[in-house]
Motif scaffolding. Structure first.
Motif, short mmCIF file in Angstrom:
data_model
loop_
_atom_site.label_atom_id
_atom_site.label_comp_id
_atom_site.label_asym_id
_atom_site.label_seq_id
_atom_site.Cartn_x
_atom_site.Cartn_y
_atom_site.Cartn_z
N GLN A 69 12.86 -2.42 5.51
CA GLN A 69 12.34 -3.76 5.25
C GLN A 69 13.04 -4.79 6.14
O GLN A 69 12.39 -5.67 6.71
CB GLN A 69 12.53 -4.12 3.78
N THR A 129 1.53 -3.61 5.31
CA THR A 129 2.98 -3.39 5.37
C THR A 129 3.53 -2.55 4.22
O THR A 129 4.33 -1.64 4.46
CB THR A 129 3.71 -4.74 5.47
N PRO A 130 3.14 -2.79 2.96
CA PRO A 130 3.70 -1.95 1.89
C PRO A 130 3.42 -0.46 2.10
O PRO A 130 4.33 0.36 1.94
CB PRO A 130 3.01 -2.47 0.61
N THR A 186 6.82 3.27 -5.56
CA THR A 186 5.99 2.27 -4.88
C THR A 186 6.86 1.39 -3.99
O THR A 186 8.08 1.50 -4.00
CB THR A 186 5.25 1.37 -5.89
N ILE A 187 6.24 0.49 -3.29
CA ILE A 187 6.96 -0.46 -2.45
C ILE A 187 7.93 -1.30 -3.28
O ILE A 187 9.01 -1.65 -2.81
CB ILE A 187 5.98 -1.37 -1.65
N GLU A 188 7.58 -1.58 -4.53
CA GLU A 188 8.46 -2.41 -5.36
C GLU A 188 9.80 -1.72 -5.64
O GLU A 188 10.78 -2.39 -5.93
CB GLU A 188 7.78 -2.75 -6.69
N VAL A 221 6.30 2.47 2.79
CA VAL A 221 6.44 3.64 1.92
C VAL A 221 6.31 4.92 2.75
O VAL A 221 7.09 5.86 2.59
CB VAL A 221 5.40 3.60 0.77
N CYS A 262 -2.51 1.73 0.42
CA CYS A 262 -2.14 2.00 -0.97
C CYS A 262 -1.14 3.16 -1.10
O CYS A 262 -0.95 3.70 -2.19
CB CYS A 262 -3.40 2.32 -1.78
N GLY A 273 2.08 -4.60 -5.23
CA GLY A 273 2.48 -4.43 -3.84
C GLY A 273 1.55 -3.51 -3.07
O GLY A 273 1.21 -3.77 -1.92
N SER A 274 1.13 -2.42 -3.69
CA SER A 274 0.19 -1.50 -3.04
C SER A 274 -1.18 -2.15 -3.01
O SER A 274 -1.62 -2.73 -3.99
CB SER A 274 0.12 -0.18 -3.81
N LYS A 275 -1.84 -2.06 -1.87
CA LYS A 275 -3.11 -2.75 -1.68
C LYS A 275 -4.26 -1.77 -1.51
O LYS A 275 -4.08 -0.67 -1.01
CB LYS A 275 -3.05 -3.63 -0.42
#
Length: 160
Positions: A90, A105-106, A76-78, A110, A50, A37-39
């Motif tokens: 969300q 977005t993630p 994390t976003i998850e 966060v 991230c 999810g983190s980029k």
């Protein structure tokens, strides 16, 4: 190079992995833990894509070494959704169409979650300032700010 054994908690779950001492937390989360999810948008801490929480502190995971997570907690976003229920942030992002390509977005979610944790009633100016480290090339930020403000009101129990 010798790998280092890392024991951490990610989104409430105990996790262990072997990390190269030069590997970023972002790469460890994606490659060893399987949380994508983190980029990585920039790799220099400038874009916020991230963003994760490390022991309750908002960090750019591209700037933290994976071995630094040893003995610490990572969010994390998850871990944002509760089972099958989306977090109010969300849901509000969807309702306000506050995302386009979704790459940023993630990290924004966060960061916004952390904002509402430390300041449940932010002004628009405070929200814009807090999210200034998260770059989005697709939106004009207005819908993002509206979504965060609406989620804040909902979390405070106020009707929007």
């Amino acid at each position: 190079m010798t790998k280092i054994h890392v024991q951490t908690t990610v989104n409430g779950d105990a996790v262990e992995f072997l990390a190269d001492p030069r590997e970023t937390l972002l790469d460890c989360l994606r490659d060893h833990v399987g949380l994508t999810g983190s980029k990585e948008g920039c790799g220099t801490g400038d874009c916020g894509a991230c963003s994760v929480e490390l022991d309750g502190t908002l960090v750019c995971s591209c700037l933290v070494l994976g071995v630094e997570a040893d003995g610490k907690s990572v969010e994390t976003i998850e871990g944002m959704a509760d089972g099958n229920s989306l977090h109010p942030l969300q849901r509000k992002f969807i309702e306000h169409a506050a995302l386009q390509c979704g790459f940023c977005t993630p990290g924004i979610l966060v960061a916004a979650r952390k904002l509402l944790e430390v300041n449940p009633n932010p002004t628009e100016e405070e929200t814009r300032y807090w999210l200034a480290g998260n770059l989005c090339r697709c939106t004009g930020y207005d819908k993002i700010i509206r979504a965060v403000m609406d989620a804040a009101a909902e979390l405070r129990g106020e009707a929007a």
